[in-house]
Design a protein around this motif. Structure first.
Motif, PDB file in Angstrom:
ATOM      1  N   VAL A  97       0.837  -1.187   0.000  1.00  0.00           N
ATOM      2  CA  VAL A  97       0.000   0.000   0.000  1.00  0.00           C
ATOM      3  C   VAL A  97       0.873   1.238   0.000  1.00  0.00           C
ATOM      4  CG1 VAL A  97      -1.756   1.281   1.249  1.00  0.00           C
ATOM      5  CG2 VAL A  97      -1.788  -1.222   1.258  1.00  0.00           C
ATOM      6  N   THR A  98       0.874   1.927  -1.101  1.00  0.00           N
ATOM      7  CA  THR A  98       1.627   3.172  -1.170  1.00  0.00           C
ATOM      8  C   THR A  98       0.763   4.207  -1.892  1.00  0.00           C
ATOM      9  OG1 THR A  98       2.649   2.446  -3.238  1.00  0.00           O
ATOM     10  CG2 THR A  98       3.887   2.058  -1.217  1.00  0.00           C
ATOM     11  N   GLY A  99       0.329   5.195  -1.198  1.00  0.00           N
ATOM     12  CA  GLY A  99      -0.501   6.236  -1.794  1.00  0.00           C
ATOM     13  C   GLY A  99      -1.763   5.681  -2.419  1.00  0.00           C
ATOM     14  N   ASP A 100      -1.955   5.961  -3.703  1.00  0.00           N
ATOM     15  CA  ASP A 100      -3.160   5.499  -4.377  1.00  0.00           C
ATOM     16  C   ASP A 100      -3.017   4.094  -4.934  1.00  0.00           C
ATOM     17  OD1 ASP A 100      -3.955   8.762  -5.713  1.00  0.00           O
ATOM     18  OD2 ASP A 100      -4.642   7.750  -3.914  1.00  0.00           O
ATOM     19  N   ASN A 101      -1.829   3.533  -4.817  1.00  0.00           N
ATOM     20  CA  ASN A 101      -1.641   2.190  -5.363  1.00  0.00           C
ATOM     21  C   ASN A 101      -2.129   1.179  -4.346  1.00  0.00           C
ATOM     22  OD1 ASN A 101      -0.841   0.004  -6.855  1.00  0.00           O
ATOM     23  ND2 ASN A 101       1.270   0.086  -6.180  1.00  0.00           N
ATOM     24  N   TYR A 102      -3.416   1.029  -4.307  1.00  0.00           N
ATOM     25  CA  TYR A 102      -4.005   0.144  -3.308  1.00  0.00           C
ATOM     26  C   TYR A 102      -4.667  -1.006  -4.019  1.00  0.00           C
ATOM     27  CZ  TYR A 102      -6.217  -0.966   1.144  1.00  0.00           C
ATOM     28  OH  TYR A 102      -6.604  -1.558   2.310  1.00  0.00           O
ATOM     29  N   GLY A 103      -3.884  -1.822  -4.636  1.00  0.00           N
ATOM     30  CA  GLY A 103      -4.445  -2.949  -5.332  1.00  0.00           C
ATOM     31  C   GLY A 103      -3.765  -4.220  -4.893  1.00  0.00           C
ATOM     32  N   TYR A 104      -4.555  -5.239  -4.777  1.00  0.00           N
ATOM     33  CA  TYR A 104      -4.023  -6.534  -4.453  1.00  0.00           C
ATOM     34  C   TYR A 104      -3.685  -7.266  -5.741  1.00  0.00           C
ATOM     35  CZ  TYR A 104      -6.248  -5.843   0.114  1.00  0.00           C
ATOM     36  OH  TYR A 104      -6.627  -5.358   1.327  1.00  0.00           O
ATOM     37  N   THR A 105      -2.631  -8.054  -5.713  1.00  0.00           N
ATOM     38  CA  THR A 105      -2.329  -8.939  -6.820  1.00  0.00           C
ATOM     39  C   THR A 105      -2.536 -10.360  -6.330  1.00  0.00           C
ATOM     40  OG1 THR A 105      -0.692  -7.398  -7.708  1.00  0.00           O
ATOM     41  CG2 THR A 105      -0.607  -9.671  -8.489  1.00  0.00           C
ATOM     42  N   PHE A 106      -3.433 -11.034  -6.989  1.00  0.00           N
ATOM     43  CA  PHE A 106      -3.752 -12.401  -6.602  1.00  0.00           C
ATOM     44  C   PHE A 106      -2.997 -13.399  -7.462  1.00  0.00           C
ATOM     45  CE2 PHE A 106      -7.259 -12.555  -3.548  1.00  0.00           C
ATOM     46  CZ  PHE A 106      -7.628 -11.224  -3.491  1.00  0.00           C
ATOM     47  N   GLY A 107      -2.717 -14.522  -6.868  1.00  0.00           N
ATOM     48  CA  GLY A 107      -2.185 -15.642  -7.627  1.00  0.00           C
ATOM     49  C   GLY A 107      -3.308 -16.392  -8.321  1.00  0.00           C
ATOM     50  N   SER A 108      -2.924 -17.403  -9.076  1.00  0.00           N
ATOM     51  CA  SER A 108      -3.898 -18.182  -9.836  1.00  0.00           C
ATOM     52  C   SER A 108      -4.672 -19.162  -8.975  1.00  0.00           C
ATOM     53  CB  SER A 108      -3.200 -18.945 -10.956  1.00  0.00           C
ATOM     54  OG  SER A 108      -2.617 -18.047 -11.864  1.00  0.00           O
ATOM     55  N   GLY A 109      -4.217 -19.337  -7.762  1.00  0.00           N
ATOM     56  CA  GLY A 109      -4.946 -20.214  -6.853  1.00  0.00           C
ATOM     57  C   GLY A 109      -4.479 -21.649  -6.894  1.00  0.00           C
ATOM     58  N   THR A 110      -4.738 -22.353  -5.817  1.00  0.00           N
ATOM     59  CA  THR A 110      -4.516 -23.801  -5.748  1.00  0.00           C
ATOM     60  C   THR A 110      -5.876 -24.450  -5.563  1.00  0.00           C
ATOM     61  OG1 THR A 110      -2.301 -23.679  -4.783  1.00  0.00           O
ATOM     62  CG2 THR A 110      -3.548 -25.716  -4.417  1.00  0.00           C
ATOM     63  N   ARG A 111      -6.218 -25.314  -6.506  1.00  0.00           N
ATOM     64  CA  ARG A 111      -7.489 -26.029  -6.386  1.00  0.00           C
ATOM     65  C   ARG A 111      -7.242 -27.301  -5.582  1.00  0.00           C
ATOM     66  NH1 ARG A 111     -12.359 -25.753  -8.580  1.00  0.00           N
ATOM     67  NH2 ARG A 111     -11.671 -24.119 -10.014  1.00  0.00           N
ATOM     68  N   LEU A 112      -7.809 -27.354  -4.397  1.00  0.00           N
ATOM     69  CA  LEU A 112      -7.626 -28.504  -3.509  1.00  0.00           C
ATOM     70  C   LEU A 112      -8.886 -29.355  -3.521  1.00  0.00           C
ATOM     71  CD1 LEU A 112      -6.096 -30.063  -1.279  1.00  0.00           C
ATOM     72  CD2 LEU A 112      -7.159 -28.520   0.387  1.00  0.00           C
ATOM     73  N   THR A 113      -8.704 -30.621  -3.775  1.00  0.00           N
ATOM     74  CA  THR A 113      -9.811 -31.570  -3.739  1.00  0.00           C
ATOM     75  C   THR A 113      -9.484 -32.643  -2.715  1.00  0.00           C
ATOM     76  OG1 THR A 113     -10.286 -31.194  -6.090  1.00  0.00           O
ATOM     77  CG2 THR A 113     -11.242 -33.155  -5.069  1.00  0.00           C
ATOM     78  N   VAL A 114     -10.337 -32.770  -1.733  1.00  0.00           N
ATOM     79  CA  VAL A 114     -10.156 -33.805  -0.714  1.00  0.00           C
ATOM     80  C   VAL A 114     -11.200 -34.888  -0.961  1.00  0.00           C
ATOM     81  CG1 VAL A 114     -10.046 -34.310   1.751  1.00  0.00           C
ATOM     82  CG2 VAL A 114      -9.356 -32.053   0.913  1.00  0.00           C
ATOM     83  N   VAL A 115     -10.725 -36.115  -1.142  1.00  0.00           N
ATOM     84  CA  VAL A 115     -11.649 -37.209  -1.488  1.00  0.00           C
ATOM     85  C   VAL A 115     -11.685 -38.270  -0.373  1.00  0.00           C
ATOM     86  CG1 VAL A 115     -11.381 -36.856  -3.942  1.00  0.00           C
ATOM     87  CG2 VAL A 115      -9.856 -38.471  -2.758  1.00  0.00           C
TER      88      VAL A 115
END
Lengths: 115, 111
Positions: A97-115
């Motif tokens: 967070v610096t001044g107006d640069n208030y953006g999050y950068t997200f990753g592509s995610g981990t898809r977890l499947t529990v069987v």
């Protein structure tokens, strides 16, 4: 600039096993967040690191979840033992967070499947 | 706690048309953000609007915020097939960086 990297992209494990998810934030981003989306539901906050310290872990569902960020760089999220309801997509995000640069950068995610 | 909630809808539109989706929330906010998620990809930050702003533009995106109604809208003009995705609004409150997401809107743009 490299983005937020998450590993693995997919994981299928059996109930009772352990899984560790990893997140590499953007270099220099002190803030690191974990979120997850359980099937059909909204994306929920899990916890927030500032450098290596847990700033807010109010979203962690229970003590089967352990997040660490040793050295304030990458973070891991371990689920032990995994349950069926833990299935979903786990997102990591980082921000500086610096001044107006208030953006999050997200990753592509981990898809977890529990069987 | 803050919660961004989109009006639950799945939009299916023709390429070139405009797409509008709405979001409502429950408590006071600091910022409201819109994100896009393409299938199998991560969340991409689209635009942020602060609580003291009423409207913001970014390219083909137009966001409005009505704090009296605790609602926001996202308009995508001249839609393209590549705009096919899920769109989420997320709010954050004063004093914390935690985002509260809604369930998302699925938008399908037909070429």
């Amino acid at each position: 600039e490299a983005g937020v990297t998450q590993f693995p992209s997919h994981s299928v494990i059996e109930k009772g096993q352990t899984v560790t998810l990893r997140c590499d934030p953007i270099s220099g981003h002190d803030n690191l967040y974990w979120y997850r989306r359980v099937m059909g539901k909204e994306i929920k906050f899990l916890l927030h690191f500032v450098k290596e310290s847990k700033q807010d872990e109010s979203g962690m569902p229970n003590n089967r979840f352990l997040a660490e960020r040793t050295g304030g760089t990458y973070s891991t999220l371990k689920v032990q033992p995994a349950e069926l309801e833990d299935s979903g997509v786990y997102f990591c995000a980082s921000s500086q967070v610096t001044g107006d640069n208030y953006g999050y950068t997200f990753g592509s995610g981990t898809r977890l499947t529990v069987v | 706690s803050q919660q961004g909630e989109e009006d639950p809808q799945a939009l299916s539109i023709q390429e070139g048309e405009n797409a509008t989706m709405n979001c409502s929330y429950k408590t006071s906010i600091n910022n409201l953000q819109w994100y896009r998620q393409n299938s199998g990809r991560g969340l991409v930050h689209l635009i942020l609007i602060r609580s003291n702003e009423r409207e913001k533009h970014s390219g083909r995106l137009r966001v409005t915020l009505d704090t009296s109604k605790k609602s926001s809208s996202l308009l995508i003009t001249a839609s393209r097939a590549a705009d096919t995705a899920s769109y989420f609004c997320a709010t954050d409150g004063w004093g914390n960086n935690r985002l509260a997401f809604g369930k998302g809107n699925q938008v399908v743009v037909i070429p």
